[in-house]
Motif scaffolding. Structure first.
Motif, mmCIF file in Angstrom:
data_model
loop_
_atom_site.group_PDB
_atom_site.id
_atom_site.type_symbol
_atom_site.label_atom_id
_atom_site.label_comp_id
_atom_site.label_asym_id
_atom_site.label_seq_id
_atom_site.Cartn_x
_atom_site.Cartn_y
_atom_site.Cartn_z
ATOM 1 N N ALA A 42 -14.084 -19.217 -65.434
ATOM 2 C CA ALA A 42 -13.590 -20.438 -66.061
ATOM 3 C C ALA A 42 -12.077 -20.374 -66.189
ATOM 4 N N SER A 43 -11.404 -21.447 -65.795
ATOM 5 C CA SER A 43 -9.950 -21.498 -65.921
ATOM 6 C C SER A 43 -9.565 -21.724 -67.375
ATOM 7 N N VAL A 44 -8.272 -21.624 -67.654
ATOM 8 C CA VAL A 44 -7.782 -21.868 -69.013
ATOM 9 C C VAL A 44 -8.194 -23.258 -69.495
ATOM 10 N N LEU A 45 -8.102 -24.256 -68.617
ATOM 11 C CA LEU A 45 -8.453 -25.619 -69.043
ATOM 12 C C LEU A 45 -9.960 -25.765 -69.262
ATOM 13 N N GLU A 46 -10.752 -25.060 -68.497
ATOM 14 C CA GLU A 46 -12.207 -25.085 -68.732
ATOM 15 C C GLU A 46 -12.546 -24.391 -70.044
ATOM 16 N N ILE A 47 -11.804 -23.344 -70.372
ATOM 17 C CA ILE A 47 -11.982 -22.696 -71.672
ATOM 18 C C ILE A 47 -11.621 -23.671 -72.787
ATOM 19 N N ALA A 48 -10.531 -24.416 -72.604
ATOM 20 C CA ALA A 48 -10.122 -25.404 -73.609
ATOM 21 C C ALA A 48 -11.219 -26.429 -73.841
ATOM 22 N N GLU A 49 -11.873 -26.831 -72.752
ATOM 23 C CA GLU A 49 -12.971 -27.792 -72.884
ATOM 24 C C GLU A 49 -14.120 -27.199 -73.686
ATOM 25 N N LYS A 50 -14.451 -25.937 -73.432
ATOM 26 C CA LYS A 50 -15.535 -25.290 -74.168
ATOM 27 C C LYS A 50 -15.178 -25.097 -75.640
ATOM 28 N N LEU A 51 -13.880 -24.952 -75.919
ATOM 29 C CA LEU A 51 -13.431 -24.819 -77.302
ATOM 30 C C LEU A 51 -13.388 -26.166 -78.025
ATOM 31 N N GLY A 52 -13.575 -27.237 -77.292
ATOM 32 C CA GLY A 52 -13.501 -28.566 -77.905
ATOM 33 C C GLY A 52 -12.084 -29.037 -78.136
ATOM 34 N N ALA A 53 -11.119 -28.447 -77.416
ATOM 35 C CA ALA A 53 -9.708 -28.805 -77.588
ATOM 36 C C ALA A 53 -9.377 -30.037 -76.759
ATOM 37 N N THR A 54 -9.988 -31.153 -77.113
ATOM 38 C CA THR A 54 -9.870 -32.373 -76.314
ATOM 39 C C THR A 54 -8.478 -32.983 -76.377
ATOM 40 N N THR A 55 -7.813 -32.877 -77.504
ATOM 41 C CA THR A 55 -6.453 -33.424 -77.615
ATOM 42 C C THR A 55 -5.501 -32.649 -76.723
ATOM 43 N N PHE A 56 -5.614 -31.339 -76.740
ATOM 44 C CA PHE A 56 -4.812 -30.490 -75.857
ATOM 45 C C PHE A 56 -5.022 -30.892 -74.403
ATOM 46 N N LEU A 57 -6.268 -31.045 -73.989
ATOM 47 C CA LEU A 57 -6.576 -31.405 -72.604
ATOM 48 C C LEU A 57 -6.018 -32.779 -72.254
ATOM 49 N N GLU A 58 -6.137 -33.717 -73.174
ATOM 50 C CA GLU A 58 -5.617 -35.063 -72.947
ATOM 51 C C GLU A 58 -4.107 -35.022 -72.697
ATOM 52 N N TYR A 59 -3.407 -34.256 -73.506
ATOM 53 C CA TYR A 59 -1.958 -34.162 -73.348
ATOM 54 C C TYR A 59 -1.577 -33.425 -72.062
ATOM 55 N N VAL A 60 -2.340 -32.410 -71.683
ATOM 56 C CA VAL A 60 -2.067 -31.695 -70.434
ATOM 57 C C VAL A 60 -2.130 -32.656 -69.251
ATOM 58 N N HIS A 61 -3.149 -33.504 -69.240
ATOM 59 C CA HIS A 61 -3.301 -34.447 -68.134
ATOM 60 C C HIS A 61 -2.234 -35.537 -68.183
ATOM 61 N N LYS A 62 -1.918 -36.046 -69.376
ATOM 62 C CA LYS A 62 -0.924 -37.117 -69.497
ATOM 63 C C LYS A 62 0.478 -36.655 -69.120
ATOM 64 N N LYS A 159 -11.295 -14.838 -72.658
ATOM 65 C CA LYS A 159 -10.983 -14.566 -71.257
ATOM 66 C C LYS A 159 -11.155 -15.795 -70.380
ATOM 67 N N ALA A 160 -10.238 -15.944 -69.422
ATOM 68 C CA ALA A 160 -10.313 -17.000 -68.416
ATOM 69 C C ALA A 160 -10.054 -16.383 -67.055
ATOM 70 N N SER A 161 -10.283 -17.164 -66.008
ATOM 71 C CA SER A 161 -10.091 -16.633 -64.657
ATOM 72 C C SER A 161 -8.622 -16.352 -64.361
ATOM 73 N N ASN A 162 -7.730 -17.034 -65.049
ATOM 74 C CA ASN A 162 -6.294 -16.853 -64.796
ATOM 75 C C ASN A 162 -5.540 -16.383 -66.039
ATOM 76 N N GLY A 163 -6.258 -15.705 -66.948
ATOM 77 C CA GLY A 163 -5.569 -15.167 -68.114
ATOM 78 C C GLY A 163 -6.445 -15.105 -69.345
ATOM 79 N N ILE A 164 -5.786 -15.166 -70.490
ATOM 80 C CA ILE A 164 -6.502 -15.177 -71.763
ATOM 81 C C ILE A 164 -5.956 -16.293 -72.640
ATOM 82 N N VAL A 165 -6.779 -16.702 -73.589
ATOM 83 C CA VAL A 165 -6.432 -17.785 -74.510
ATOM 84 C C VAL A 165 -6.458 -17.267 -75.942
#
Length: 313
Positions: A42-62, A159-165
């Motif tokens: 799972a990538s960092v962003l997929e980890i964010a999704e599993k954590l429920g960090a929807t605002t973070f993800l929204e801002y990353v995309h915007k 843990k993520a595929s490209n690092g840690i969170v």
């Protein structure tokens, strides 16, 4: 009222952009540091999704930063909770500002909890002019509280595929963009502190790399001092230095690392203490209306009271 050695330099707009909301730093209880997600695919962003960090993800995309967070390699990423984003000032929610903040939450290299050292500085992906800004790590109360630029980490080493969170309960939104503590003191409402540091011969000390915490009384606090105290200060650089030293503590102490009855020894050798009032933090009876201004060499808290040494008269 101090003998002014240098000109007043900063415009009033600096504080309009950085007005943190009051918060209670004394009730924080960080979660255990168990690694709750271990899917290395799972990538960092997929980890964010599993954590429920929807605002973070929204801002990353915007802000078009998806590639920054999915780049291959070994990253350490600080992801704030949804509630953390809700609590930042409205001025910080402009997308251009958010983009800057998100870049500041990316660190190259793996920095798990076991490697974090107090006062360590980790280079972020946010570049200001020709320099990447550092994230300062601090450990308080024997490791019970660990902060990144003053923001508590509540879950470590995911843990993520490209690092840690590391999961944060507060956005790191007060960036060390103003430079050192000596430079940061030049604000429209702390002019007496700026002049006092210069006239007291302490500006050079607060321009160095060694970390300090500066409790900076507002100009209004100085103006409310008795005439007798002000008369002692006028033209008296020794008195000015002693007064200023009583507002400086060695080491970086963010409010989120403080607990009730914590005591700090100032450079003058006096003791100041954390008091608890509902919804905020006070230091020796002084409110901190604007806390946690991150500098390259520590942190500055604005106070509503001047800490006059007991033997000042």
């Amino acid at each position: 009222m101090f003998s002014c050695s240098i000109k007043y330099m900063l415009c009033a707009s600096i504080f309009c952009a950085f007005l943190p909301k009051p918060f209670n730093s004394l009730t924080l209880s960080p979660r255990k540091d168990d690694i709750t997600l271990t899917n290395d695919n799972a990538s960092v962003l997929e980890i964010a999704e599993k954590l429920g960090a929807t605002t973070f993800l929204e801002y990353v995309h915007k802000t078009n930063l998806t590639k920054n967070f999915t780049q291959p390699g070994r990253l350490t990423v600080f992801i704030p909770s949804n509630q953390a984003f809700e609590e930042i000032p409205d001025e910080e929610k402009d997308l251009s500002v958010i983009k800057t903040l998100l870049l500041y939450h990316i660190i190259h290299g793996l920095h798990p909890k076991s490697t974090i050292k107090n006062e360590a500085k980790l280079k972020s992906e946010y570049k200001m002019e020709d320099k990447y800004l550092d994230v300062r790590m601090n450990i308080y109360h024997n490791g019970q509280i660990i902060t990144a630029s003053g923001s508590p980490i509540v879950n470590f080493d995911i843990k993520a595929s490209n690092g840690i969170v590391h999961f944060l309960s507060r956005v790191m939104y007060l960036l060390p963009e103003s430079g050192t503590l000596a430079q940061q003191a030049y604000t429209p409402i702390t002019r007496y502190v700026a002049y006092g540091l210069m006239d007291g011969g302490l500006a050079e000390k607060l321009n160095k790399k060694e970390p300090y915490t500066l409790f900076a009384p507002t100009d209004l606090a100085f103006e409310q001092l008795p005439n007798k105290t002000m008369q002692i200060l006028i033209g008296n650089k020794t008195a000015i230095r002693r007064l200023m030293e009583n507002h400086i503590v060695s080491g970086t102490y963010f409010t989120k690392g403080m607990r009730e009855k914590d005591k700090f020894t100032t450079l003058l050798g006096e003791t100041i203490q954390v008091d608890s009032i509902k919804g905020n933090v006070t230091i020796s009876g002084a409110l901190l209306p604007l806390p946690d201004f991150t500098a390259t060499n520590g942190v500055m808290h604005l106070t509503t009271k001047v800490f006059v040494p007991p033997d000042f008269f």
